[in-house]
Scaffold this motif. Structure first.
Motif, mmCIF file in Angstrom:
data_model
loop_
_atom_site.group_PDB
_atom_site.id
_atom_site.type_symbol
_atom_site.label_atom_id
_atom_site.label_comp_id
_atom_site.label_asym_id
_atom_site.label_seq_id
_atom_site.Cartn_x
_atom_site.Cartn_y
_atom_site.Cartn_z
ATOM 1 N N ILE A 1 0.998 -1.195 -0.028
ATOM 2 C CA ILE A 1 -0.049 0.072 0.074
ATOM 3 C C ILE A 1 1.025 1.271 0.089
ATOM 4 O O ILE A 1 1.793 1.225 0.832
ATOM 5 C CB ILE A 1 -0.902 0.012 1.304
ATOM 6 N N LEU A 2 0.699 2.011 -1.118
ATOM 7 C CA LEU A 2 1.638 3.380 -1.077
ATOM 8 C C LEU A 2 0.443 4.356 -1.091
ATOM 9 O O LEU A 2 -0.030 4.765 -2.060
ATOM 10 C CB LEU A 2 2.397 3.239 -2.453
ATOM 11 N N THR A 3 0.405 5.279 0.076
ATOM 12 C CA THR A 3 -1.003 5.998 0.133
ATOM 13 C C THR A 3 -0.357 6.963 0.905
ATOM 14 O O THR A 3 0.675 7.270 1.656
ATOM 15 C CB THR A 3 -2.118 5.027 0.741
ATOM 16 N N SER A 4 -1.332 8.389 0.835
ATOM 17 C CA SER A 4 -1.016 9.554 1.722
ATOM 18 C C SER A 4 -1.622 9.308 2.981
ATOM 19 O O SER A 4 -1.291 10.222 4.038
ATOM 20 C CB SER A 4 -1.272 10.709 0.814
ATOM 21 N N SER A 5 -2.448 8.310 3.047
ATOM 22 C CA SER A 5 -3.341 8.268 4.398
ATOM 23 C C SER A 5 -2.552 7.737 5.602
ATOM 24 O O SER A 5 -1.756 6.515 5.598
ATOM 25 C CB SER A 5 -4.436 7.425 4.193
ATOM 26 N N HIS A 6 -2.266 8.527 6.509
ATOM 27 C CA HIS A 6 -1.774 8.179 7.924
ATOM 28 C C HIS A 6 -2.663 7.552 8.966
ATOM 29 O O HIS A 6 -2.270 6.920 9.878
ATOM 30 C CB HIS A 6 -1.282 9.494 8.535
#
Lengths: 148, 482
Positions: free
Chosen positions: A94-99
């Protein structure tokens, strides 16, 4: 011998796709990347549907999966992958901006192999993508049945 | 026997009898049983007359005046009668004065009883109203006559009756001497009257209960006010609860909002930075200095924007985050901060003077931010110095607070701006001289204030600055003391 392992990049943002490609270029991996711009296209790719009916048979060596996708979300794609015997072994990052913690929890619950938050800084982003590709495409041994 | 001349004795005798008559007369005037005193007056007058006649006749005939035994007897009798009458008159006067005093006292009592601004009653030991004043009648709405036929139990609210009777029992038994209670009477028109009742017992000379004195104060108005106050208070609490959940909802919204803002804002920043970099790399050779400079400005601006976003987010988060309260080692926090700031201290010559610091109570993450901010400032503003000196310490201990400081030998500041230092977005330097967003010290102040402390600073231009913050000493949650 570096075999032509395939990377499936599921990313809706064209700019992020471009930056990712630039990074992958450093290891000459740019032409092994197939891009799906939303969850539906990702599933189309995996099931040889839509515009991917003629693609070479075999699973990608790794899927770089963004979470915030139109149509079908990243986590839903992941759920599909993990519930299908022919697909469930594919390594997914998963490569996401969600933290957000809830995304982390659900991702790992669904059996993701790695969870990487897209670095804010451009350099760190490039470094992360390079490290990921180095590991999953070059160092890691993909499951049998992956595209060669 | 003839010491005094008979003439003198005669005159004395007659005088006494006349005096007695006069006193008897005054008693006729002032005393009752006037007939008795009149008869005595007559008797004395007649006796005086007899002696006068006999005396005058002796003198007229030239006979020797003789004062015989009967005359002496008369003298004694008159003397006794006069004395008796004087005594009686004095006695009657005393009686009259006593009566007047008694009447005055009774009048005073009646005035007090009748005209008091509270209800007063005498109540028999079995509860009957014996004597009531007008105010009491006004309070319960019955006339005197109506009340006389009732007992207090008749008009007491059933819920208060038991307590009242129990108190009565205690007073009669001598367990308590008086009691006071709030109770309700039924007004004649059926409405309820709240009163404050104070009861005491009058006993007779044998210590037997005679009657109760009850003072009844109408507190309906204040009870009503009490009820209204309670209603208002409850209403207020409802409003507060509603407002709080409103605010909580807004807060949650704000959190999600600010979180998504920061991410949505960061992505384009990443692209600006990224593509400027790629552009620079790609066309480095074909770019002239001016173009490269333009690209640099774009890059720096994007980076500044990133820092601003981070600082704003952090500031907003500090404002509403739940604050922890644990004991922590400041030495450890400082060590962590210095490691966080290692990238800024690389290549710099800094003489650190870290004094041992006491443990404190607070939120470790927030205090960490304070230390990082203060140290980061010290590091930044000592950049012009070949060797920077940065000292961290604590002032000599005071009873209720610890005062910590971070001192540097940097560019300092003019004390006339010392008030502005901790203001939000306030800077004393342009971004050309020193980068920064103007949030660091504002954040420090906010955090320290949330911990109950104060922040202030002292500085001298071109010599250095010292930033102070205080933290109150608390008792820790688990034993120990600070």
């Amino acid at each position: 011998m570096i075999e032509l392992k395939r990377i499936l990049l599921v990313e809706d943002n064209a700019n992020d796709v471009e930056l990712t490609m630039e990074a992958l270029n450093e290891y000459n991996l740019a032409n092994t990347v197939e891009v799906a711009k939303d969850g539906e296209e990702a599933l189309d790719y995996l099931y040889y549907r839509g515009r991917f009916t003629e693609r070479p048979r075999g699973n990608p060596a790794v899927i770089l999966l963004d979470l915030k996708l139109p149509k079908v979300s990243g986590l839903e794609v992941l759920k599909h992958i993990r519930s299908d015997n022919s697909l469930k072994m594919i390594p997914v990052v998963i490569l996401t901006s969600s933290h957000e913690e809830k995304d982390l929890i659900e991702g790992y619950n669904l059996g993701v192999n790695a969870y990487v938050v897209k670095p804010v800084d451009f350099h760190d982003f490039i470094k992360a993508v390079k490290n990921l590709s180095l590991f999953w495409v070059i160092i890691n041994e993909p499951p049998p049945g992956s595209l060669k | 026997m003839q010491v005094f001349s008979p003439v003198i004795l005669f005159v004395l005798l007659i005088g006494l009898q006349i005096a007695a008559a006069v006193f008897a007369l005054s008693l006729v005037r002032t005393a009752d049983r006037k007939l008795i005193w009149f008869l005595i007056f007559l008797a004395m007058v007649l006796m005086a007359l007899r002696r006068i006649v006999s005396f005058v006749s002796m003198l007229a005939h030239g006979t020797t005046v003789t004062f015989e035994f009967t005359e002496y007897m008369g003298l004694m009798v008159s003397l006794f009668v006069l004395t008796g009458l004087i005594g009686i008159r004095a006695h009657f006067r005393t009686i009259r004065m006593t009566k007047e005093a008694l009447e005055e006292s009774q009048a005073r009592f009646r005035a007090t009883f009748e005209q008091a601004a509270v209800g007063i009653a005498h109540v028999s030991t079995d509860g009957r109203w014996q004597r009531v004043n007008q105010k009491l009648c006004d309070i319960v709405g019955y006339t005197r006559e109506e009340l006389m036929n009732k007992t207090f139990q008749d008009i007491t609210h059933p819920d208060d009756l038991d307590t009242d009777l129990d108190n009565v029992r205690k007073v009669l038994a001598g367990e308590i001497s008086t009691y006071s209670m709030e109770k309700r009477y039924f007004h004649k028109d059926g409405s309820l009257v709240w009163v404050k009742l104070t009861v005491s017992l009058v006993r007779d000379s044998l210590e037997q209960p005679k009657y109760f004195i009850s003072v009844v104060e109408d507190i309906t108005a204040s009870k009503q006010a009490e009820e209204e106050l309670k209603a208002y208070r409850e209403h207020l609490e409802e409003l507060v609860k509603a407002r709080t959940s409103e605010l909580e909802a807004i807060n949650r919204e704000l959190e999600g909002f600010s979180y998504s803002i920061s991410h949505d804002l960061r992505a384009p920043l990443r692209y600006i930075n990224g593509f400027v970099e790629l552009l620079t790399k790609k066309s480095h050779a074909s770019l002239d200095d001016k173009s490269r400079h333009y690209l640099q400005v774009i890059s720096d601006s994007a980076r500044q924007m990133g820092r601003l976003i981070d600082d704003i987010l952090s500031f907003v988060r500090m404002g509403k985050a739940e604050m922890l309260n644990t004991r922590m080692s400041l030495d450890k926090i400082i060590a962590e901060a210095m490691s966080t700031l290692s990238s800024e201290t690389d290549g710099r010559v800094i003489a650190w003077k870290v004094n041992p610091l006491p443990d404190i109570n607070g939120d470790p993450a927030m205090i960490g931010t304070v230390i990082v901010n203060l140290l980061s400032n010290a590091i930044k503003f000592t950049r012009p110095r070949p060797e920077a000196e940065i000292e961290i310490g604590v002032l000599p201990p005071k009873k209720d607070e610890d005062v910590f400081y971070v001192r540097d030998n940097g560019v300092g500041f003019d004390m006339k701006y010392s008030d502005k230092l901790f203001n939000l977005f306030q800077r004393l330097h342009g971004t050309e001289e020193f980068e920064g967003t103007g949030l660091g010290l504002a954040n420090v102040r906010r955090i320290i204030h949330r911990h109950g402390g104060r922040t202030w600073a002292e500085g001298t231009l071109n010599e250095g600055a010292t930033f102070y913050f205080s933290l109150p000493k608390h008792k820790t949650e688990r034993g120990g003391h600070s």
